[in-house]
Enzyme design. Structure first.
Site, PDB file in Angstrom:
ATOM      1  N   ARG A 107      60.893  42.882  43.259  1.00 33.69           N
ATOM      2  CA  ARG A 107      59.893  42.089  43.994  1.00 33.69           C
ATOM      3  C   ARG A 107      59.607  42.711  45.361  1.00 33.69           C
ATOM      4  NH1 ARG A 107      61.073  38.138  47.240  1.00 33.69           N
ATOM      5  NH2 ARG A 107      62.935  37.478  46.139  1.00 33.69           N
TER       6      ARG A 107
ATOM      7  N   TYR B 215      32.795  35.569  43.192  1.00 30.27           N
ATOM      8  CA  TYR B 215      33.427  35.221  41.916  1.00 30.27           C
ATOM      9  C   TYR B 215      33.844  33.743  42.013  1.00 30.27           C
ATOM     10  CZ  TYR B 215      37.011  35.034  38.289  1.00 30.27           C
ATOM     11  OH  TYR B 215      37.778  34.675  37.219  1.00 30.27           O
TER      12      TYR B 215
ATOM     13  N   ASP C 204      35.774  42.596  48.793  1.00 28.91           N
ATOM     14  CA  ASP C 204      36.221  42.660  47.397  1.00 28.91           C
ATOM     15  C   ASP C 204      35.375  43.746  46.729  1.00 28.91           C
ATOM     16  OD1 ASP C 204      36.484  42.337  44.640  1.00 28.91           O
ATOM     17  OD2 ASP C 204      36.806  40.175  44.785  1.00 28.91           O
TER      18      ASP C 204
ATOM     19  N   LYS D 244      39.783  45.164  36.083  1.00 26.71           N
ATOM     20  CA  LYS D 244      38.428  45.613  35.750  1.00 26.71           C
ATOM     21  C   LYS D 244      38.375  47.138  35.636  1.00 26.71           C
ATOM     22  CE  LYS D 244      37.386  41.224  36.055  1.00 26.71           C
ATOM     23  NZ  LYS D 244      38.593  40.537  36.401  1.00 26.71           N
TER      24      LYS D 244
HETATM   25  N1  LCS Z   1      37.149  39.478  42.317  1.00 24.37           N
HETATM   26  C1  LCS Z   1      36.105  39.664  41.497  1.00 24.37           C
HETATM   27  C2  LCS Z   1      34.839  40.244  42.045  1.00 24.37           C
HETATM   28  C3  LCS Z   1      36.203  39.331  40.151  1.00 24.37           C
HETATM   29  O1  LCS Z   1      35.139  39.540  39.366  1.00 24.37           O
HETATM   30  C4  LCS Z   1      37.416  38.780  39.662  1.00 24.37           C
HETATM   31  C5  LCS Z   1      37.582  38.396  38.237  1.00 24.37           C
HETATM   32  C6  LCS Z   1      38.479  38.581  40.552  1.00 24.37           C
HETATM   33  C7  LCS Z   1      38.314  38.955  41.867  1.00 24.37           C
HETATM   34  C8  LCS Z   1      39.790  37.984  40.121  1.00 24.37           C
HETATM   35  O2  LCS Z   1      40.552  38.919  39.464  1.00 24.37           O
HETATM   36  P1  LCS Z   1      41.688  38.553  38.374  1.00 24.37           P
HETATM   37  O3  LCS Z   1      42.614  37.589  39.033  1.00 24.37           O
HETATM   38  O4  LCS Z   1      40.979  37.925  37.217  1.00 24.37           O
HETATM   39  O5  LCS Z   1      42.311  39.867  38.083  1.00 24.37           O
HETATM   40  N2  LCS Z   1      36.372  38.355  37.560  1.00 24.37           N
HETATM   41  C9  LCS Z   1      36.166  37.895  36.361  1.00 24.37           C
HETATM   42  C10 LCS Z   1      34.889  37.779  35.814  1.00 24.37           C
HETATM   43  O6  LCS Z   1      33.830  38.015  36.394  1.00 24.37           O
HETATM   44  N3  LCS Z   1      34.973  37.335  34.593  1.00 24.37           N
HETATM   45  O7  LCS Z   1      36.272  37.058  34.246  1.00 24.37           O
HETATM   46  C11 LCS Z   1      37.127  37.426  35.352  1.00 24.37           C
END
Ligand code: LCS
Length: 398
Positions: free
Chosen positions: A62, A115, A187, A212
């Site tokens: 951790r 998001y 972001d 992503k």
């Molecule tokens: N920031 C952006 C711009 C995102 O599109 C997402 C997830 C996150 C943060 C969060 O990331 P995660 O915790 O899921 O790794 N975006 C998603 C979307 O547009 N569709 O499903 C997940």
């Protein structure tokens, strides 16, 4: 310890080598998965030295792990930062930034089209800790300044926005933030560092959902925070380690494997995306298309100036509103109906009822997320197959 590389390597080379171990255990070419929760101390004195920070050795996963560290160094190099912190998910990266740097009584100015869950955290969860926010259209720089208060500590934005593909001038937003003694957090998930590097444009913190493009294969979740400033890093590292939203070594290894092909995947998918955006712009069932590479994008010039390419996300409106959007999504034969983005396979979704369903309708519509809006994450397939699939699905709209 990480391998020293020649200076000034290009991004496609850094993606492959940055973060590799200086002294491989058996000459292995791939960073091993150090699947261990804890690390033995050769002596009581060395254990104490690691805890006091006098010795750099590992203690407990951790608090740090060599595989996770390799990924962190790789991402710090790609973003032109000095240090990075891997987190369990993208949301963990976002909440770690807020919980590390904002305190009771602080104020945040954020983009109003984010998001969905990020917006819900800012609007519904952070106020429980006494942290308030004002949401504005940051793509209009003159909307930011009036929202700032004496206690504003951070400006937070996505560019391009999810899903509306609006672009904010990062350099301009950074200048405003710094004039007010605030941090700018970007972001950068929609672009990946191959396409955009906000730290170079003045941002203080960069956040990624590694789920992503960086991983790129829709098979793992993860997040990352990248900074330039050592003091910011220490503060984030302390809170991340204490609150525990850290990354597992196996997860880090999978993402490290994905990052090696980031440049290849980005080149292909953004090439495909521009071709599809052009195709959709001509399609009789499509009412509008928003992609930064199209000359009719309101910030096409800004996109050319601050991005290396235009990314591989796009959104479009269809005839028939909600029913038209549902028809297109239901009639896809190849393109997968799923949320998430940035994988080798193309994914299609309906933000108003899926990713952004948690945002109240009125706010969603103000942010430009209407019922007719369809979001497409363009992958690395042969673009002719993607075009044919979109064409046959769109033609099913009555
Ligand atoms: N920031 C952006 C711009 C995102 O599109 C997402 C997830 C996150 C943060 C969060 O990331 P995660 O915790 O899921 O790794 N975006 C998603 C979307 O547009 N569709 O499903 C997940």
């Amino acid at each position: 310890m990480q391998r020293k590389l020649p200076p000034n390597l290009h991004k496609a080379t850094q993606a492959i080598y940055a973060g590799q171990l200086e002294r491989p255990v058996y000459g292995e070419v791939s960073v091993p998965i150090f699947q261990t929760s804890t690390f033995a101390f050769p002596s009581a004195e060395e254990g104490a030295a690691r805890f006091s920070g006098e010795s750099p050795g590992y203690i407990y996963t951790r608090m740090g792990n060599p595989t996770v560290h390799a990924l962190e160094d790789n991402l710090a190099a790609l973003e032109n930062g000095s240090a990075a912190l891997a987190t369990a998910t993208g949301m963990a990266a976002i909440t770690t930034v807020f919980l590390s740097l904002l305190s009771q009584g602080d104020h945040l100015v954020a983009e109003h089209c984010l998001y969905g869950p990020t917006e819900v955290v800012i609007e519904a969860e952070m106020p429980r800790f006494g942290i308030e926010a004002t949401l504005v259209d940051t793509s209009n720089l003159s909307a930011i300044e009036p929202a700032l208060r004496p206690n504003t500590r951070m400006i937070y934005l996505e560019t391009p926005t999810n899903p509306t593909m609006k672009i904010t001038d990062i350099r301009g937003a950074a200048a405003i933030a710094h004039r007010h003694g605030a941090w700018l957090t970007v972001d950068n998930t929609f672009c990946s560092p191959y396409v955009q590097r906000p730290l170079d444009l003045g941002a203080d913190l960069v956040i990624h959902s590694l789920t992503k493009y960086l991983n790129g294969h829709s098979d793992v979740v993860g997040g990352m925070i990248v900074v330039k400033d050592a003091e910011l890093y220490r503060r984030l590292k302390r809170v991340l380690t204490l609150f525990g939203a850290t990354m597992d070594p196996h997860q880090a290894w999978l993402i490290l494997r994905g990052v090696r092909t980031l440049p290849l995947r980005m080149e292909r998918s953004q090439d495909n995306a521009l071709k599809l955006a052009e195709f959709l712009s001509r399609h009789p069932k499509v009412t509008w298309v928003r992609h930064p590479g199209l000359p009719d994008h309101p910030q096409h010039g800004l996109a050319q100036a601050q991005m290396d390419g235009f990314g591989a996300m796009l959104c479009f409106g269809v005839q028939g509103g909600l029913e038209g959007a549902k028809t297109v999504i239901n009639r896809m034969r190849l393109i997968t109906r799923a949320v998430s983005l940035g994988g080798v396979e193309s994914l299609i979704e309906h933000p108003a009822s899926m990713t952004h369903a948690g945002v109240p309708r009125e706010k969603r519509e103000r942010a430009g997320i209407g019922d007719e809006l369809v979001r497409l994450s363009v992958g690395c397939e042969d673009v002719r197959d993607l075009q044919a699939d979109l064409d046959q699905a769109l033609n099913k709209i009555p």
